[in-house]
Scaffold this active site. Structure first.
Site, PDB file in Angstrom:
ATOM      1  N   ASP A  17      37.676  37.380  45.216  1.00  0.00           N
ATOM      2  CA  ASP A  17      37.411  36.176  44.104  1.00  0.00           C
ATOM      3  C   ASP A  17      36.628  34.987  44.662  1.00  0.00           C
ATOM      4  O   ASP A  17      36.629  33.796  44.119  1.00  0.00           O
ATOM      5  CB  ASP A  17      38.643  35.805  43.251  1.00  0.00           C
ATOM      6  CG  ASP A  17      39.446  36.732  42.816  1.00  0.00           C
ATOM      7  OD1 ASP A  17      38.709  37.806  42.404  1.00  0.00           O
ATOM      8  OD2 ASP A  17      40.712  36.855  43.081  1.00  0.00           O
ATOM      9  N   GLU A  18      35.877  35.308  45.630  1.00  0.00           N
ATOM     10  CA  GLU A  18      34.947  34.145  46.478  1.00  0.00           C
ATOM     11  C   GLU A  18      33.711  34.010  45.485  1.00  0.00           C
ATOM     12  O   GLU A  18      32.874  32.937  45.717  1.00  0.00           O
ATOM     13  CB  GLU A  18      34.509  34.308  47.810  1.00  0.00           C
ATOM     14  CG  GLU A  18      35.712  34.625  48.511  1.00  0.00           C
ATOM     15  CD  GLU A  18      36.229  36.114  48.751  1.00  0.00           C
ATOM     16  OE1 GLU A  18      35.887  36.854  48.005  1.00  0.00           O
ATOM     17  OE2 GLU A  18      36.962  36.418  49.755  1.00  0.00           O
ATOM     18  N   LYS A  20      31.472  36.665  44.871  1.00  0.00           N
ATOM     19  CA  LYS A  20      30.441  37.822  45.563  1.00  0.00           C
ATOM     20  C   LYS A  20      29.549  38.198  44.463  1.00  0.00           C
ATOM     21  O   LYS A  20      28.180  37.870  44.671  1.00  0.00           O
ATOM     22  CB  LYS A  20      31.220  38.691  45.889  1.00  0.00           C
ATOM     23  CG  LYS A  20      32.033  38.451  47.253  1.00  0.00           C
ATOM     24  CD  LYS A  20      32.751  39.784  47.705  1.00  0.00           C
ATOM     25  CE  LYS A  20      33.761  40.068  46.709  1.00  0.00           C
ATOM     26  NZ  LYS A  20      34.980  39.147  46.649  1.00  0.00           N
ATOM     27  N   GLY A  21      29.957  38.419  43.039  1.00  0.00           N
ATOM     28  CA  GLY A  21      28.907  39.079  42.072  1.00  0.00           C
ATOM     29  C   GLY A  21      27.844  38.249  41.627  1.00  0.00           C
ATOM     30  O   GLY A  21      26.753  38.478  41.731  1.00  0.00           O
ATOM     31  N   LYS A  22      28.227  36.907  41.654  1.00  0.00           N
ATOM     32  CA  LYS A  22      27.262  35.945  41.404  1.00  0.00           C
ATOM     33  C   LYS A  22      26.029  35.905  42.422  1.00  0.00           C
ATOM     34  O   LYS A  22      24.982  35.934  42.430  1.00  0.00           O
ATOM     35  CB  LYS A  22      27.744  34.535  41.117  1.00  0.00           C
ATOM     36  CG  LYS A  22      26.732  33.549  40.873  1.00  0.00           C
ATOM     37  CD  LYS A  22      27.124  32.131  41.220  1.00  0.00           C
ATOM     38  CE  LYS A  22      25.864  31.263  41.286  1.00  0.00           C
ATOM     39  NZ  LYS A  22      26.115  29.856  41.071  1.00  0.00           N
ATOM     40  N   ALA A  43      38.124  45.593  41.603  1.00  0.00           N
ATOM     41  CA  ALA A  43      37.353  44.451  41.830  1.00  0.00           C
ATOM     42  C   ALA A  43      36.642  43.968  40.256  1.00  0.00           C
ATOM     43  O   ALA A  43      36.864  44.725  39.331  1.00  0.00           O
ATOM     44  CB  ALA A  43      35.948  44.992  42.637  1.00  0.00           C
ATOM     45  N   GLY A  44      36.469  42.619  40.203  1.00  0.00           N
ATOM     46  CA  GLY A  44      35.850  41.891  39.281  1.00  0.00           C
ATOM     47  C   GLY A  44      34.797  41.135  39.538  1.00  0.00           C
ATOM     48  O   GLY A  44      35.054  40.163  39.601  1.00  0.00           O
ATOM     49  N   HIS A  45      33.646  41.483  39.293  1.00  0.00           N
ATOM     50  CA  HIS A  45      32.318  40.636  39.921  1.00  0.00           C
ATOM     51  C   HIS A  45      31.672  40.008  38.548  1.00  0.00           C
ATOM     52  O   HIS A  45      31.313  40.518  37.909  1.00  0.00           O
ATOM     53  CB  HIS A  45      31.452  41.363  40.731  1.00  0.00           C
ATOM     54  CG  HIS A  45      32.261  41.908  41.945  1.00  0.00           C
ATOM     55  ND1 HIS A  45      31.434  42.714  42.902  1.00  0.00           N
ATOM     56  CD2 HIS A  45      33.141  41.608  42.624  1.00  0.00           C
ATOM     57  CE1 HIS A  45      32.113  42.874  43.872  1.00  0.00           C
ATOM     58  NE2 HIS A  45      33.349  42.069  43.760  1.00  0.00           N
ATOM     59  N   THR A 133      46.645  45.641  41.092  1.00  0.00           N
ATOM     60  CA  THR A 133      45.774  45.540  39.856  1.00  0.00           C
ATOM     61  C   THR A 133      46.138  46.862  39.154  1.00  0.00           C
ATOM     62  O   THR A 133      45.864  46.863  37.850  1.00  0.00           O
ATOM     63  CB  THR A 133      44.314  45.413  40.164  1.00  0.00           C
ATOM     64  OG1 THR A 133      43.887  46.747  40.491  1.00  0.00           O
ATOM     65  CG2 THR A 133      44.004  44.443  40.789  1.00  0.00           C
ATOM     66  N   GLN A 234      36.954  42.776  46.950  1.00  0.00           N
ATOM     67  CA  GLN A 234      37.947  42.309  47.624  1.00  0.00           C
ATOM     68  C   GLN A 234      37.713  41.065  48.731  1.00  0.00           C
ATOM     69  O   GLN A 234      36.572  40.478  48.595  1.00  0.00           O
ATOM     70  CB  GLN A 234      38.889  43.130  48.065  1.00  0.00           C
ATOM     71  CG  GLN A 234      39.528  43.999  46.675  1.00  0.00           C
ATOM     72  CD  GLN A 234      38.892  44.933  46.278  1.00  0.00           C
ATOM     73  OE1 GLN A 234      38.544  46.020  47.169  1.00  0.00           O
ATOM     74  NE2 GLN A 234      38.532  45.147  45.069  1.00  0.00           N
TER      75      GLN A 234
END
Ligand code: IMP
Length: 433
Positions: A17-18, A20-22, A43-45, A133, A234
């Protein structure tokens, strides 16, 4: 073999949750191919642009750029029904993922019964729950290692149905042994049978993708000088080998995972960009030395909207943990740091960093083997807050002086330069140094 380019890597250095997606989305214009190498729908980006928010679970974060190719590598787990939902959600945004997403035939499948088994395993752990999860990650990787798993390419074979039934039967037997109540088990509000029907239907969509041997594809790209970005999921502290075992996920979340999850040689790894929040969060159970149980922790959670993108659970929050960050930089060979969410701390009078740990009266910089069992007292260093909004600041050098000093302190502590800072969820607010 002569390669004209290397794979750059972007991965999380904390407990996930750092952001990464963005960041992948922002970096995508510099690359031709974006490839996921491990993890799955755990994962949830999250990506935000033009006032729109979108969460991706399996599909790489380059999907919003129609001229780029996205690859799901062999190291990733695919849950076809979740993939199908993601593709539908993208269609609603006029993005046709079947056009520019390639999937490895060697990627393993998550079956509905893997999800059942995940729930049964967690329940059986009682107070020692990991906080999974519940997407079936652990059981599906277990089958992969046990050599009993099913892969994307298997769905093209005539005897897939038979193999599926056999594996499902094994899972049901295990669940029975665990004394789990299968009858009341639901996935997305559906019984196992109903969900299984949806899962089977979604195989048709899965088969309609370009199913490839992604290791050949990626290496061909490198031979041609195409630029490839490997997108981690992750975080390093959730790595199966080096994370806070057993409170980890079941894949190699570090740079080494890129080699096995995409089929590239270690010598083909280029820059390694590591992302860290300006503070620290963790979702699920397990050690978290800098966790705050006070108002500051609650403020970080509220101001940072620290709720899981996949499960909606609220994240545990604390100050940045430099021993853990140094460890992650060492394991990954990080060449560039990207710091996200300093804006969450805009109103803070002071910000703290954990510089080292005190364990049993001894000061140390090393994460102990007994990470889960020993009492760790963080040694704090205090920095003045910047007490101003970062909105509208459009270059790194214009960031407030106290924040620049805070970033320099991180750079020095981990001996790695900061490459960029993200100051809001929007893709436009990434300031490169
Ligand atoms: P699993 O990978 O779903 O089995 O979860 C194992 C542990 O990793 C749990 O503590 C989860 O909360 C955590 N975890 C898994 N995926 C993510 C993620 O993408 N972000 C943050 N934590 C995660």
């Amino acid at each position: 073999m002569q390669l004209k380019s290397k794979v750059d890597v972007l991965l999380g250095l904390q407990w996930g949750d750092e952001g990464k997606g963005k960041v992948v989305d922002v970096l995508t214009p510099r690359y031709d191919v974006i490839a996921r190498f491990q993890g799955g729908p755990n994962a949830g980006h999250t990506l935000e642009f033009n006032g729109m928010k979108h969460v991706l679970h399996i599909i790489p974060s380059g999907i919003f750029h129609p001229d780029k190719l996205n690859v799901i590598g062999n190291g990733v787990l695919i849950e076809p029904a979740i993939l199908s939902q993601e593709v539908e959600a993208l269609r609603g945004r006029q993005v046709d993922a079947t056009r520019n997403l390639y999937i490895s035939k060697k990627a393993h499948l998550i079956l509905p019964s893997h999800r059942l088994l995940d729930a049964a395993n967690e329940q059986a752990k009682g107070n020692a729950k990991i906080g999974s999860t519940l997407k079936g990650i652990g059981p599906a990787y277990t089958d992969k290692i046990a050599r009993t798993g099913l892969r994307v390419g298997d769905t093209l074979e005539f005897d897939f149905g038979e193999k599926y039934e056999l594996l499902k039967l094994q899972h049901l037997q295990m669940v029975q042994t665990l004394g789990f109540d299968t009858a009341s088990f639901r996935i997305d509000g559906m019984t196992l049978e109903d969900y299984e029907r949806r899962w089977m239907e979604s195989l048709q969509l899965l088969r309609s993708f370009h199913l490839i041997n992604s290791e050949y594809f990626i290496n061909d790209c490198l031979r041609q000088g195409k630029r490839v970005l490997a997108e981690g999921a992750q975080g390093s502290m959730l790595d199966i080998d080096f994370g806070s075992y057993p409170f980890v996920t079941s894949s190699s979340t570090v740079t080494a995972g890129v080699c096995s999850g995409l089929g590239v040689a270690p010598s083909a790894i280029g820059r390694v960009m590591g992302i860290t929040k300006a503070y620290c969060t963790r979702v699920g159970a397990g050690p978290f030395p800098t966790e705050l149980f006070d108002d500051t922790g609650r403020r970080l959670c509220e101001l940072g909207h620290e709720y899981g993108a996949t499960t909606g659970r609220s994240r545990r929050c604390g100050w940045i943990d430099l021993p853990a960050l140094r460890y992650a930089c060492m394991l990954n060979g990080v060449t560039d740091l990207i710091v996200t969410k300093p804006d969450v701390m805009n109103d803070f009078e002071e910000v703290l960093m954990c510089d080292s740990y005190e364990i049993g009266g001894r000061c140390t910089d090393e994460l102990p083997f007994e990470f889960n069992a020993v009492e760790i007292t963080p040694r704090w260093v205090s920095y003045p807050g910047w007490k101003q909004s970062l909105a509208g600041i459009d270059s790194y050098s214009r960031l407030p002086q106290p924040l620049l000093r805070y970033l320099e302190a991180i750079e020095q502590a981990v001996q790695t330069p900061v490459m960029a800072v993200s100051t809001s969820p929007d893709r436009k607010d990434v300031l490169f140094k």
